[in-house]
Design a protein around this motif. Structure first.
Motif, PDB file in Angstrom:
ATOM      1  N   LEU A   1       0.571  -1.294  -0.098  1.00  0.00           N
ATOM      2  CA  LEU A   1       0.110   0.028   0.111  1.00  0.00           C
ATOM      3  C   LEU A   1       0.954   1.233  -0.067  1.00  0.00           C
ATOM      4  CD1 LEU A   1      -2.692  -0.742   2.623  1.00  0.00           C
ATOM      5  CD2 LEU A   1      -3.197  -0.509   0.167  1.00  0.00           C
ATOM      6  N   GLY A   2       0.614   2.164  -0.874  1.00  0.00           N
ATOM      7  CA  GLY A   2       1.109   3.440  -0.792  1.00  0.00           C
ATOM      8  C   GLY A   2       0.601   4.418   0.363  1.00  0.00           C
ATOM      9  N   PRO A   3       0.876   5.596   0.259  1.00  0.00           N
ATOM     10  CA  PRO A   3       0.739   6.613   1.425  1.00  0.00           C
ATOM     11  C   PRO A   3      -0.796   6.787   1.283  1.00  0.00           C
ATOM     12  CG  PRO A   3       1.799   7.619  -0.235  1.00  0.00           C
ATOM     13  CD  PRO A   3       1.932   6.330  -0.498  1.00  0.00           C
ATOM     14  N   ASP A   4      -1.356   6.682   0.267  1.00  0.00           N
ATOM     15  CA  ASP A   4      -2.740   6.963   0.288  1.00  0.00           C
ATOM     16  C   ASP A   4      -3.623   5.480   0.196  1.00  0.00           C
ATOM     17  OD1 ASP A   4      -5.341   7.867  -0.278  1.00  0.00           O
ATOM     18  OD2 ASP A   4      -4.986   8.656  -1.944  1.00  0.00           O
ATOM     19  N   LYS A   5      -4.233   5.405   1.217  1.00  0.00           N
ATOM     20  CA  LYS A   5      -4.881   3.993   1.447  1.00  0.00           C
ATOM     21  C   LYS A   5      -6.269   3.941   1.402  1.00  0.00           C
ATOM     22  CE  LYS A   5      -1.253   2.419   4.596  1.00  0.00           C
ATOM     23  NZ  LYS A   5      -0.330   3.436   5.251  1.00  0.00           N
ATOM     24  N   THR A   6      -6.950   4.802   0.778  1.00  0.00           N
ATOM     25  CA  THR A   6      -8.330   5.162   0.597  1.00  0.00           C
ATOM     26  C   THR A   6      -9.002   3.977  -0.397  1.00  0.00           C
ATOM     27  OG1 THR A   6      -8.178   6.893  -1.096  1.00  0.00           O
ATOM     28  CG2 THR A   6      -8.454   7.684   1.102  1.00  0.00           C
ATOM     29  N   LEU A   7     -10.071   3.471   0.152  1.00  0.00           N
ATOM     30  CA  LEU A   7     -10.682   2.365  -0.558  1.00  0.00           C
ATOM     31  C   LEU A   7     -12.135   2.790  -0.528  1.00  0.00           C
ATOM     32  CD1 LEU A   7     -10.995  -0.294  -1.726  1.00  0.00           C
ATOM     33  CD2 LEU A   7     -10.921  -1.437   0.385  1.00  0.00           C
ATOM     34  N   LEU A   8     -12.804   2.732  -1.743  1.00  0.00           N
ATOM     35  CA  LEU A   8     -14.387   3.055  -1.779  1.00  0.00           C
ATOM     36  C   LEU A   8     -14.939   1.688  -2.224  1.00  0.00           C
ATOM     37  CD1 LEU A   8     -16.964   4.684  -1.769  1.00  0.00           C
ATOM     38  CD2 LEU A   8     -16.423   5.342  -4.193  1.00  0.00           C
ATOM     39  N   LEU A   9     -15.871   1.146  -1.566  1.00  0.00           N
ATOM     40  CA  LEU A   9     -16.681  -0.165  -1.681  1.00  0.00           C
ATOM     41  C   LEU A   9     -17.993   0.331  -2.195  1.00  0.00           C
ATOM     42  CD1 LEU A   9     -15.252  -2.348   1.361  1.00  0.00           C
ATOM     43  CD2 LEU A   9     -14.486  -2.196  -0.899  1.00  0.00           C
ATOM     44  N   VAL A  10     -18.370  -0.082  -3.125  1.00  0.00           N
ATOM     45  CA  VAL A  10     -19.852   0.015  -3.629  1.00  0.00           C
ATOM     46  C   VAL A  10     -20.632  -1.200  -4.003  1.00  0.00           C
ATOM     47  CG1 VAL A  10     -21.078   1.541  -5.423  1.00  0.00           C
ATOM     48  CG2 VAL A  10     -18.728   2.402  -4.711  1.00  0.00           C
ATOM     49  N   ASP A  11     -21.436  -1.589  -3.217  1.00  0.00           N
ATOM     50  CA  ASP A  11     -22.067  -2.714  -3.276  1.00  0.00           C
ATOM     51  C   ASP A  11     -23.224  -2.586  -2.694  1.00  0.00           C
ATOM     52  OD1 ASP A  11     -23.123  -5.699  -3.344  1.00  0.00           O
ATOM     53  OD2 ASP A  11     -21.237  -5.992  -3.795  1.00  0.00           O
ATOM     54  N   ASP A  12     -24.647  -3.034  -3.257  1.00  0.00           N
ATOM     55  CA  ASP A  12     -26.058  -2.903  -2.584  1.00  0.00           C
ATOM     56  C   ASP A  12     -26.139  -4.087  -1.617  1.00  0.00           C
ATOM     57  OD1 ASP A  12     -26.199  -4.764  -4.414  1.00  0.00           O
ATOM     58  OD2 ASP A  12     -27.895  -3.660  -5.538  1.00  0.00           O
ATOM     59  N   ASP A  13     -25.306  -5.000  -1.482  1.00  0.00           N
ATOM     60  CA  ASP A  13     -25.646  -6.242  -0.384  1.00  0.00           C
ATOM     61  C   ASP A  13     -24.999  -5.701   0.995  1.00  0.00           C
ATOM     62  OD1 ASP A  13     -25.385  -8.411   1.076  1.00  0.00           O
ATOM     63  OD2 ASP A  13     -24.719  -9.714  -0.665  1.00  0.00           O
ATOM     64  N   GLU A  14     -25.728  -5.218   1.693  1.00  0.00           N
ATOM     65  CA  GLU A  14     -25.127  -4.543   3.051  1.00  0.00           C
ATOM     66  C   GLU A  14     -24.408  -5.471   3.772  1.00  0.00           C
ATOM     67  OE1 GLU A  14     -26.993  -2.653   6.814  1.00  0.00           O
ATOM     68  OE2 GLU A  14     -28.539  -2.929   5.110  1.00  0.00           O
ATOM     69  N   SER A  15     -24.807  -6.810   3.929  1.00  0.00           N
ATOM     70  CA  SER A  15     -24.086  -7.400   4.828  1.00  0.00           C
ATOM     71  C   SER A  15     -22.434  -8.081   4.136  1.00  0.00           C
ATOM     72  CB  SER A  15     -24.566  -8.954   5.058  1.00  0.00           C
ATOM     73  OG  SER A  15     -24.905  -9.648   3.980  1.00  0.00           O
ATOM     74  N   PHE A  16     -22.640  -7.977   2.776  1.00  0.00           N
ATOM     75  CA  PHE A  16     -21.324  -8.491   2.106  1.00  0.00           C
ATOM     76  C   PHE A  16     -20.386  -7.282   2.155  1.00  0.00           C
ATOM     77  CE2 PHE A  16     -18.985  -7.544  -1.823  1.00  0.00           C
ATOM     78  CZ  PHE A  16     -17.985  -8.907  -1.765  1.00  0.00           C
TER      79      PHE A  16
END
Length: 184
Positions: free
Chosen positions: A9-24
């Motif tokens: 991982l570089g200095p920017d560790k931002t991760l966006l997760l987009v999924d409509d399965d709430e539990s997943f």
């Protein structure tokens, strides 16, 4: 694996997760946080686009089919704001045509569900021309046929008659194939 992830991982560790399965999304967010990512989640295209525009992530995992539209719209929004972002498109409806479309608009990789956090992390962190390891369970011949038929169907703008003509197949036979679930 989390120790090797932190090293990549570089200095920017931002991760966006987009999924409509709430539990997943919750499970995947916890797993990715353990690997060192700074996780944001969204369950709709609108929320995903808004987050991508406000704070473009270094990494993203986007489901293809969401309740309010197509996840590729989120990928485009991320690419508009940050062209170095690594985006993995994730879907339960794996088809070669959608994989090609995802990669053309800027996705780094494309994974079919069920994919676990290790598969997703590997896809996000694979650099350059490195190929990911071969799949544990490659597609069967029936699945490859099904994928090919669906690719032609998508290229014919979902026109059954035109697809059947191009595949030299009876229209009703094609309709039966399209109505079935994908083989394993």
């Amino acid at each position: 694996m989390p120790d090797t992830v932190a090293a990549k991982l570089g200095p920017d560790k931002t991760l966006l997760l987009v999924d409509d399965d709430e539990s997943f999304v919750r499970r995947l967010a916890r797993a990715m946080e353990k690997r060192g990512f700074d996780v944001q989640t969204a369950e709709t295209v609108a929320d995903g686009r808004a987050m991508a525009m406000a704070r473009p992530p270094a990494y993203a995992v986007v489901d293809l089919r969401l309740g309010d539209g197509n996840g590729l719209d989120v990928v485009e929004a991320i690419r508009e704001r940050r062209d170095d972002s690594r985006v993995v498109v994730l879907t339960g409806y794996g088809a070669i045509a959608t994989a090609v479309a995802a990669v053309k608009i800027g996705a780094t990789d494309y994974l079919s569900k069920p994919a676990d956090a290790n598969d997703i992390t590997a896809a996000l962190l694979t650099e350059g021309e490195d190929l990911p390891p071969p799949p544990e369970n490659p597609m069967s011949a029936d699945r490859v046929r099904w994928e090919h038929i669906h690719r032609i169907y998508e290229q014919c703008d979902r026109n059954v008659s035109e697809t059947a003509r191009r595949l030299n197949m009876h229209r009703r036979t094609l309709q039966r194939i399209l109505a079935k679930r994908s083989p394993r």
